[in-house]
Design an enzyme around this catalytic site. Structure first.
Site, PDB file in Angstrom:
ATOM      1  N   ARG A 170       0.806  -1.224   0.000  1.00  0.00           N
ATOM      2  CA  ARG A 170       0.000   0.000   0.000  1.00  0.00           C
ATOM      3  C   ARG A 170       0.836   1.269   0.000  1.00  0.00           C
ATOM      4  O   ARG A 170       0.281   2.375   0.028  1.00  0.00           O
ATOM      5  CB  ARG A 170      -0.924   0.000   1.233  1.00  0.00           C
ATOM      6  CG  ARG A 170      -2.066  -0.984   1.187  1.00  0.00           C
ATOM      7  CD  ARG A 170      -3.117  -0.584   0.188  1.00  0.00           C
ATOM      8  NE  ARG A 170      -3.779   0.662   0.534  1.00  0.00           N
ATOM      9  CZ  ARG A 170      -4.887   0.734   1.281  1.00  0.00           C
ATOM     10  NH1 ARG A 170      -5.435  -0.374   1.767  1.00  0.00           N
ATOM     11  NH2 ARG A 170      -5.433   1.896   1.550  1.00  0.00           N
ATOM     12  N   HIS A 175      15.841 -10.924   4.295  1.00  0.00           N
ATOM     13  CA  HIS A 175      16.393 -11.449   3.034  1.00  0.00           C
ATOM     14  C   HIS A 175      16.125 -10.421   1.944  1.00  0.00           C
ATOM     15  O   HIS A 175      15.141 -10.521   1.207  1.00  0.00           O
ATOM     16  CB  HIS A 175      15.736 -12.784   2.686  1.00  0.00           C
ATOM     17  CG  HIS A 175      16.361 -13.487   1.528  1.00  0.00           C
ATOM     18  ND1 HIS A 175      16.450 -14.857   1.444  1.00  0.00           N
ATOM     19  CD2 HIS A 175      16.925 -13.031   0.377  1.00  0.00           C
ATOM     20  CE1 HIS A 175      17.039 -15.207   0.305  1.00  0.00           C
ATOM     21  NE2 HIS A 175      17.327 -14.104  -0.362  1.00  0.00           N
ATOM     22  N   GLU A 220      20.253 -12.704   5.123  1.00  0.00           N
ATOM     23  CA  GLU A 220      20.455 -13.803   4.200  1.00  0.00           C
ATOM     24  C   GLU A 220      20.218 -13.322   2.778  1.00  0.00           C
ATOM     25  O   GLU A 220      19.475 -12.365   2.543  1.00  0.00           O
ATOM     26  CB  GLU A 220      19.548 -14.992   4.531  1.00  0.00           C
ATOM     27  CG  GLU A 220      18.063 -14.716   4.464  1.00  0.00           C
ATOM     28  CD  GLU A 220      17.231 -15.933   4.839  1.00  0.00           C
ATOM     29  OE1 GLU A 220      17.672 -16.735   5.679  1.00  0.00           O
ATOM     30  OE2 GLU A 220      16.130 -16.077   4.271  1.00  0.00           O
ATOM     31  N   HIS A 244      12.983 -22.940   6.775  1.00  0.00           N
ATOM     32  CA  HIS A 244      12.094 -23.068   5.623  1.00  0.00           C
ATOM     33  C   HIS A 244      10.950 -24.028   5.944  1.00  0.00           C
ATOM     34  O   HIS A 244      11.155 -25.233   6.118  1.00  0.00           O
ATOM     35  CB  HIS A 244      12.805 -23.523   4.345  1.00  0.00           C
ATOM     36  CG  HIS A 244      12.101 -23.024   3.112  1.00  0.00           C
ATOM     37  ND1 HIS A 244      12.402 -21.817   2.513  1.00  0.00           N
ATOM     38  CD2 HIS A 244      11.087 -23.536   2.391  1.00  0.00           C
ATOM     39  CE1 HIS A 244      11.612 -21.627   1.474  1.00  0.00           C
ATOM     40  NE2 HIS A 244      10.797 -22.655   1.378  1.00  0.00           N
ATOM     41  N   ASP A 245       9.756 -23.471   6.023  1.00  0.00           N
ATOM     42  CA  ASP A 245       8.508 -24.220   6.254  1.00  0.00           C
ATOM     43  C   ASP A 245       8.413 -24.850   7.635  1.00  0.00           C
ATOM     44  O   ASP A 245       7.557 -25.725   7.866  1.00  0.00           O
ATOM     45  CB  ASP A 245       8.294 -25.280   5.171  1.00  0.00           C
ATOM     46  CG  ASP A 245       7.956 -24.671   3.815  1.00  0.00           C
ATOM     47  OD1 ASP A 245       7.637 -23.463   3.783  1.00  0.00           O
ATOM     48  OD2 ASP A 245       8.004 -25.385   2.801  1.00  0.00           O
ATOM     49  N   HIS A 252       7.396 -16.855   7.207  1.00  0.00           N
ATOM     50  CA  HIS A 252       6.062 -16.950   6.615  1.00  0.00           C
ATOM     51  C   HIS A 252       5.048 -17.590   7.564  1.00  0.00           C
ATOM     52  O   HIS A 252       3.970 -17.031   7.795  1.00  0.00           O
ATOM     53  CB  HIS A 252       6.135 -17.746   5.313  1.00  0.00           C
ATOM     54  CG  HIS A 252       4.826 -17.848   4.597  1.00  0.00           C
ATOM     55  ND1 HIS A 252       4.347 -16.862   3.764  1.00  0.00           N
ATOM     56  CD2 HIS A 252       3.878 -18.816   4.612  1.00  0.00           C
ATOM     57  CE1 HIS A 252       3.164 -17.217   3.295  1.00  0.00           C
ATOM     58  NE2 HIS A 252       2.859 -18.401   3.785  1.00  0.00           N
TER      59      HIS A 252
END
Length: 242
Positions: free
Chosen positions: A18, A43, A70, A192-193, A216
Site C-alpha cells: 500500500r 532477506h 540472508e 524453511h517451512d 512466513h
C-alpha cells in the site's frame, strides 16, 4: 537453548503493498524482540519487493538482538550491504535472480572454491557465516572445508513429509546430516517451512540446533493468534515447553 530468529520479510511485503509505512517495519522488529525472539532475519532481494536496502541499514541501527542477513552473495549489491552493515551473521543462499523463495541448498562440492573465497570476505570483516545446505552428508562434509562457521539445513523436504504423516522418514536425513555437521565442528541452523506443527519434533530430534529462522508461517499464525502470543508459542515449541 535454540535461538528463534524471526524473518520479517512478510511484514515488509504488507507495508509495500500500500505504500507508506503501515505496518511500521522497525517498530514491528522491536516488538518481536520485546515479545521474546532472539534475533531478526531479513532477506533483501535486488527488486526490493519486500525488504528494502534502506530497511537493513535502519534495522542494524535499531535492533538489540542478533541480526541475520540472508541472500544471494553473487549480487555485488548484497555483498556491499552486508559489509556496510556488519550483521552478527550472514546466511548465503544460492538464489537466482527473480527467485520467489529459496528452494535448495548449495552444491558445496561444485561451488567449493567460490564459497571459500566469498566466505573469507565476510569472515575477514568479523561476520559469522552460515550457508544454506540440503540434508546430504556429502554436501555437509564439503561445507566444512569452505571455512563457513555454520550451515543452515533447508527444511522444506522435512516439512512436506511431516505434513504427510511420515515423521520418521522426514527427520531421518536431517539427524544424519546434523550429526555429521556436529562431528565436523560446524554450527547448525535450520529454516524453511518450519511451523507450530512440526517445529517441536524437529527440535527434539536435533537438540543441539543453534538457531531456526522462521518467517512466513509465524507471521501467518500471528493473524489469528496475535504477534506476541505467536512468538512465545514458537519459543515454547522450539525449546520443549509446549
Amino acid at each position: 537453548m535454540t535461538s528463534l530468529s524471526v524473518n520479517i520479510n512478510k511484514i515488509a511485503t504488507l507495508r509495500n503493498s500500500r505504500g507508506g509505512n503501515n505496518p511500521d517495519l522497525i517498530k514491528t522488529a522491536l516488538d518481536i524482540e520485546r515479545f521474546g525472539a532472539d534475533g531478526i532475519t531479513v532477506h533483501p532481494r535486488p527488486d526490493e519487493r519486500h525488504i528494502r536496502y534502506a530497511d537493513v541499514r535502519e534495522l542494524k541501527k535499531t535492533i538489540r538482538t542478533e541480526f541475520n542477513i540472508e541472500g544471494n552473495s553473487r549480487e555485488q549489491k548484497f555483498i556491499d550491504l552486508v559489509l556496510e552493515t556488519k550483521p552478527a551473521q550472514v546466511t548465503l543462499v544460492p538464489d537466482v535472480l527473480g527467485q520467489l523463495t529459496s528452494d535448495h541448498g548449495w552444491d558445496t562440492i561444485t561451488h567449493q572454491q567460490y564459497l571459500r573465497e566469498q566466505i573469507a570476505v565476510f569472515k575477514n570483516a568479523g561476520i559469522r557465516v552460515s550457508i544454506f545446505t540440503d540434508p546430504d552428508v556429502a554436501m555437509v562434509e564439503a561445507a566444512a572445508t569452505t571455512g563457513t562457521d555454520r550451515i543452515e539445513l533447508y527444511t522444506e523436504q522435512y516439512a512436506r513429509l511431516f505434513a504427510g504423516g511420515q515423521q520418521e522418514q522426514a527427520i531421518a536425513p536431517y539427524v544424519v546430516a546434523a550429526e555429521r555437521a556436529r562431528s565436523l565442528g560446524l554450527g547448525l541452523n535450520a529454516g524453511h517451512d518450519l511451523d507450530l506443527h512440526n517445529l517441536a519434533y524437529f527440535s527434539k530430534n536435533i537438540p543441539w540446533l543453534d538457531e531456526v529462522s522462521i518467517g512466513h508461517a509465524l507471521i501467518t499464525d500471528a493473524i489469528w493468534l496475535g504477534l506476541e502470543n505467536t512468538v512465545q508459542l514458537y519459543k515454547r515449541q522450539l525449546n520443549g515447553r509446549a
